[in-house]
Design a protein around this motif. Sequence first.
Motif, PDB file in Angstrom:
ATOM      1  N   ALA A 131       0.860  -1.186   0.000  1.00 30.72           N
ATOM      2  CA  ALA A 131       0.000   0.000   0.000  1.00 30.72           C
ATOM      3  C   ALA A 131       0.894   1.233   0.000  1.00 30.72           C
ATOM      4  O   ALA A 131       2.043   1.200   0.470  1.00 30.72           O
ATOM      5  CB  ALA A 131      -0.925   0.007   1.214  1.00 30.72           C
ATOM      6  N   TYR A 191      -3.734   5.076  -0.994  1.00 26.49           N
ATOM      7  CA  TYR A 191      -4.622   5.702  -0.013  1.00 26.49           C
ATOM      8  C   TYR A 191      -4.194   7.160   0.134  1.00 26.49           C
ATOM      9  O   TYR A 191      -2.998   7.485   0.129  1.00 26.49           O
ATOM     10  CB  TYR A 191      -4.535   4.988   1.333  1.00 26.49           C
ATOM     11  CG  TYR A 191      -5.125   3.592   1.298  1.00 26.49           C
ATOM     12  CD1 TYR A 191      -6.488   3.394   1.476  1.00 26.49           C
ATOM     13  CD2 TYR A 191      -4.307   2.487   1.046  1.00 26.49           C
ATOM     14  CE1 TYR A 191      -7.037   2.117   1.410  1.00 26.49           C
ATOM     15  CE2 TYR A 191      -4.847   1.206   0.981  1.00 26.49           C
ATOM     16  CZ  TYR A 191      -6.212   1.029   1.170  1.00 26.49           C
ATOM     17  OH  TYR A 191      -6.744  -0.238   1.096  1.00 26.49           O
ATOM     18  N   ALA A 220      -7.091   7.408   5.724  1.00 19.98           N
ATOM     19  CA  ALA A 220      -7.844   6.606   4.753  1.00 19.98           C
ATOM     20  C   ALA A 220      -7.480   5.133   4.861  1.00 19.98           C
ATOM     21  O   ALA A 220      -8.354   4.245   4.745  1.00 19.98           O
ATOM     22  CB  ALA A 220      -7.574   7.119   3.346  1.00 19.98           C
ATOM     23  N   LEU A 221      -6.204   4.840   5.095  1.00 16.82           N
ATOM     24  CA  LEU A 221      -5.793   3.448   5.260  1.00 16.82           C
ATOM     25  C   LEU A 221      -6.444   2.838   6.492  1.00 16.82           C
ATOM     26  O   LEU A 221      -6.943   1.696   6.454  1.00 16.82           O
ATOM     27  CB  LEU A 221      -4.264   3.368   5.366  1.00 16.82           C
ATOM     28  CG  LEU A 221      -3.680   1.992   5.731  1.00 16.82           C
ATOM     29  CD1 LEU A 221      -4.004   0.959   4.663  1.00 16.82           C
ATOM     30  CD2 LEU A 221      -2.160   2.097   5.949  1.00 16.82           C
ATOM     31  N   ALA A 254      -9.992   1.956   5.853  1.00 11.64           N
ATOM     32  CA  ALA A 254     -10.119   0.730   5.068  1.00 11.64           C
ATOM     33  C   ALA A 254      -9.940  -0.500   5.945  1.00 11.64           C
ATOM     34  O   ALA A 254     -10.655  -1.507   5.783  1.00 11.64           O
ATOM     35  CB  ALA A 254      -9.091   0.738   3.934  1.00 11.64           C
TER      36      ALA A 254
END
Length: 439
Positions: free
Chosen positions: A302, A322, A327-328, A331
Amino acid sequence: LADGEGFLLTGRLSLDTHPWLADHAVWGSVILPGTAFVELAVRAGDQVGCDVLEELTLQAPLVLPEHGGAQMQIHVSAPDADGTGRRTFTLSSRVQNGAGDESWVRHADGVLARGAARPDFELAQWPPAGAEPAETDDLYEVLDGLGMGYGPVFQGLTAAWRLGESVYADIALPEGHASAARDFGLHPALLDACLHALALGGLGGTVGVGRLPFSWTGVTLHAAGAEALRVHVARKGTDGIRLEIADTSGAPVATVDALALRTVSAEQVRVAEAAHLDSLFGIEWSSVTVARGDGAPSRRWAVLGRDELGLASSTGAVVAEYAGLAALREALSAGEPAFDVVFAHLPGTGDDGVAGTVHSAVQGALGTVQEWLADERLADTPLVWLTSGAVTTVPGGAVADLAGGAVRGLLRSAQSEHPVRFVLVDLDGDPASVRALPA
């Protein structure tokens, strides 16, 4: 002296010229004993006609290097204008080694004075009437457990007695070293051994805590060259210690009106040692051969931000983008499985100028690191921070990315506390470097 009256006394100490100093180790490092600073200051007083060391305060320990030596300077000022003859002094050193001379470090300062009082004690009756023998067989084992590693020359306390809150002790240099006493006013190893009586307790100190001299007040040498001593150690005030020191006949040798001690930790010694040893170390990069596997990596990657470096296209890996760490984390909360590796890199430099860019980059990296460490779901995922041109691999090379260099410094600090959670990678702009990341 070009800038006024005074004296400058110089010399050099090393384990080659004074090998007995190696017997004074604190937390594994050879430290010049505080009593040696006293001897140096008293000698400076002799040179300028001052017979009292009115005050000496230690500011920093002197860690003697295994190789090379320490250049010493004692600067004694002009006498005070009030006619008393008092003079201030500073005692400094710099380490000399194969890497060159280090910066000067001030270890002590104080005051020299005139008009020593006649001693008001004698220790002819020995031991004093009513004194009870104290157990000393395991004294140096106890001190070693407190970080005070005394070798044979400094193991001079041979017998001791207690009388109330006072301790009386016999002190002597070991066989083969006694003749060296004539080279000193008061041999530092003898004076240091006088302080070992403190470990026997009853003096207002803390039993079981390693302590070193911090400040000396009213030190007067009455006779020079003693090979063996009798010492009376008593409490002075709330935290001070008074020493009355005589020869084996009981005649006065020295008086210490008050001595204050402080605890010493292994970390304090390491810091003092690093102050002299940092220059011995430098970063030197070596080429290594990296074994690359066939095909695309099977791990899940990622990226925080956009994949501007082309990780996916260069390595064939499946890379999820991301917008940021928030945001990560969202998720992961929504059920996304943890990634094997997460990459982060600095955003564009912007228009803040060099200083502004460095500040904002470090602040942003700090926030990311703090959030990363706070989320237990990321504990097994390395955060790989990518920079480009933030280090140089050739001597004399220039660092192109100052902000990246500052961030690497911050992350090295984080690595020292969490060594497996952060990885630093600097790329050189060659696509082959990106392709080498899987390996």
